[in-house]
Design a protein around this motif. Sequence first.
Motif: not given
Length: 579
Positions: A220-225
Motif C-alpha cells: 500500500a502506498g506504492d505508485t503504479l505507473y
Amino acid sequence: MNRMHLKVQLSVTLTALLVLLATGTVQAQKFFKANPQINPYNFSVVKEQSYNNAAVTSAHPLASMVGAAIMQQGGNAFDAAIAVQFALAVVHPAAGNIGGGGFMLGRKADGTLIGIDYRETAPAKAHRDMYLDAKGEAITEKSKDGPPASGIPGSVAGMFSTHAFAKLPMADLLEPAIELAEFGHVLTEKEAGGLNSQRADFLKYSAAASALTSKEKWKAGDTLYQPELAATLKRIQKNGLAGFYEGKTAELIVKEMQYGGGIITKADLKNYQPKFRKPIEFDYKNHHVITFAPPSSGGIIIAQMMKMIAPFDIAKMGFNTFESVNLMVEAQRRAYADRAEHMGDPDFWKVPTASLVSDEYVKERMKDFQPGVAGSSKITLAGVPKETEQTTHFSTMDKEGNMVANTTTLNGSYGNRTIVAGAGFLLNNEMDDFSVKPGVPNMFGAIGGEANAVQPGKRMLSSMTPTLVTLNNKPYITIGSPGGTTIPNQVYEGLVNIIDYKMTIKQAIDASRFHHQWIPDRVDVESDFPEATIQALKAKGYTVTKRGRFGRMDGILINETGKLEAAGDKRGDDSVAGY
Ligand code: DON
C-alpha cells in the motif's frame, strides 16, 4: 497535507517526471491540474455520502472522484460512466478493463431506457468442443487461463456506443484515465495484495513482463505507473474505435494470441459490435424495476424471483430469519434452474424471455412451494415455458435525472492474467462463461447446456445485473454488483432490503447475504449470517455453507428530500463521490 504526504508526493512527482523525460512523453496534466481536489497520490475511501446534484459509486475512490468531477464540469451521468469505466481500467485492474466486456443500463431524464450490451463474443475460430480433450473431457483451465480463454473484448466499443448519450468530447472522458496511467496512482492495500497474489500467473500467461509485474512485492502506498496502458488509451483518444480494434493495439493483441495459443484475429477485432438490448421491466410492490436482458441471465432471474416473492409480507417474516430465507431461497432455486436450461445469447438461442417472466409462469413455478419445507433440486427442475470472484459495478446519477448502472468484467480476477505485451492491459477469460460441456460447471459452479454452448460470434451467458428502479416514474435507485452467479441474488436481496425491510441503501448493501443457485443444492451464507437461521435451515434439511463474502454492491438512491444517497460496499475499496 501533512509533511509525510508532501514528501511522498514530491518524490512520486519527481519519479514521474524522470520516467516521462526518459520516455519522451511529457504532456501537460490537463485533467488533474484542473481538478486539484483529486490527488492520485493521496486519497481516501468514502463509504457513504449524500449529494445535492450528482453522485458516483464505484470500486475505487479515484474512479468515483473522476466521475463526479466530469459531471461537475458539465458532463451528465453517461459522460461520468464512460470516464469511470476507463479510470477503473487503470486503478482497478482486477476487474476494471478495456480488455473485457459488460452491460450498460441507462435511463435518460425523459424516461428513455438504454441497454448497451458490450459483452465479449467468441472468436470466429471458436467451436463447440474447443475446451475438450481427445477423450471429450473438459479441459477447464483452458477456458480460464491465458489467451485461449479470451473472448473478443467489448468494453471500448461499449463506451463509444454510450457516448451517443453523453455531452462532452470522448477525448476529455479518456483524459483522466490516461493521466492516471501515465503519471501513476498510489495503490491501496487491497490493490497491492491483488497484484502480488497474481504475479506468478501474470508472468506465466503473458509474453512479457509489464507495469503490473515491475515490482516483486507491491505494498500500500506504492505508485503504479502504466506507460504502455497510457499509450494504448492515447491511441483510442486519437483514433477512436480504430485506436483499439485496428492498428497497433489490434496488432499487439494478435501477437499476444500467437504467443499464448489464442485464436483472436485482426478480423475478429475489427468485426466486434456492441448491441442495443431492450431492458427487462417489471413492477414489485409499487416500484418499477428496470434490468438487463439476455445475454445476461440476471434480469430474467431477478424478475422471476421478485415476482415469486411479491405475494408475501416479507417485512413481517423478519430480516434473514428462517421464514424469509426459506421463501427467498426457494425462489432462487427455481429461477437458477431456468437459467441453466433456457438462457443464452438471444441471437443464437431462442430465449423465451417473455414467458419466463410472465405472471402466470412464475405463479405456476411457485405452486409447489411449501413454507417451512426445504425444497430439492432433484425435484425442482427447469420449468417448461410455453414458447419454445472478478467483475465491477458502478452507478452514476446526475442532476438532470439521468441514471446509469454499469457492470463490467474480465470474468475472473485479473481475467486470464495475460497482459498484452506493449499495450499494458489485461485480457478477459470470459470464454469460461460458456458451458464448455453440458453439465460441467464453470468457475462459478454454474452448469448449462445447448443454449449456452460455444459458437463463433456468440456471447457467453452472463449473470451481471445492472439495475435501475423508478418510483412514480421518477429516478429512485441505481444498483449492481460483481460476484458471478451470486450477482442476481445480491441485487434481489438488496432491493428487498430497501423495499420490504426499509433499510437505507448503505444498510441494504452491507447486510449479510445468502445464495442458492439450484445446483449445487446448497445455501451459501456470508460469515456474519445469523447463526440461529443457519441452524433452523439445517434442521429442515438444507445444506448450508459459510462462504467468505460475496460481491461488492454499489448503489445510489434518491431519498424523499431529493438528495442522492450514494453507498459503497463495505466489502471492498468501494467509494462514493459527488457534489
Ligand atoms: O458475466 C458474468 O456473469 C461473469 N463473467 C461475472 C464475473 C464476476 O462477477 C466475477 N466477480 N467476482
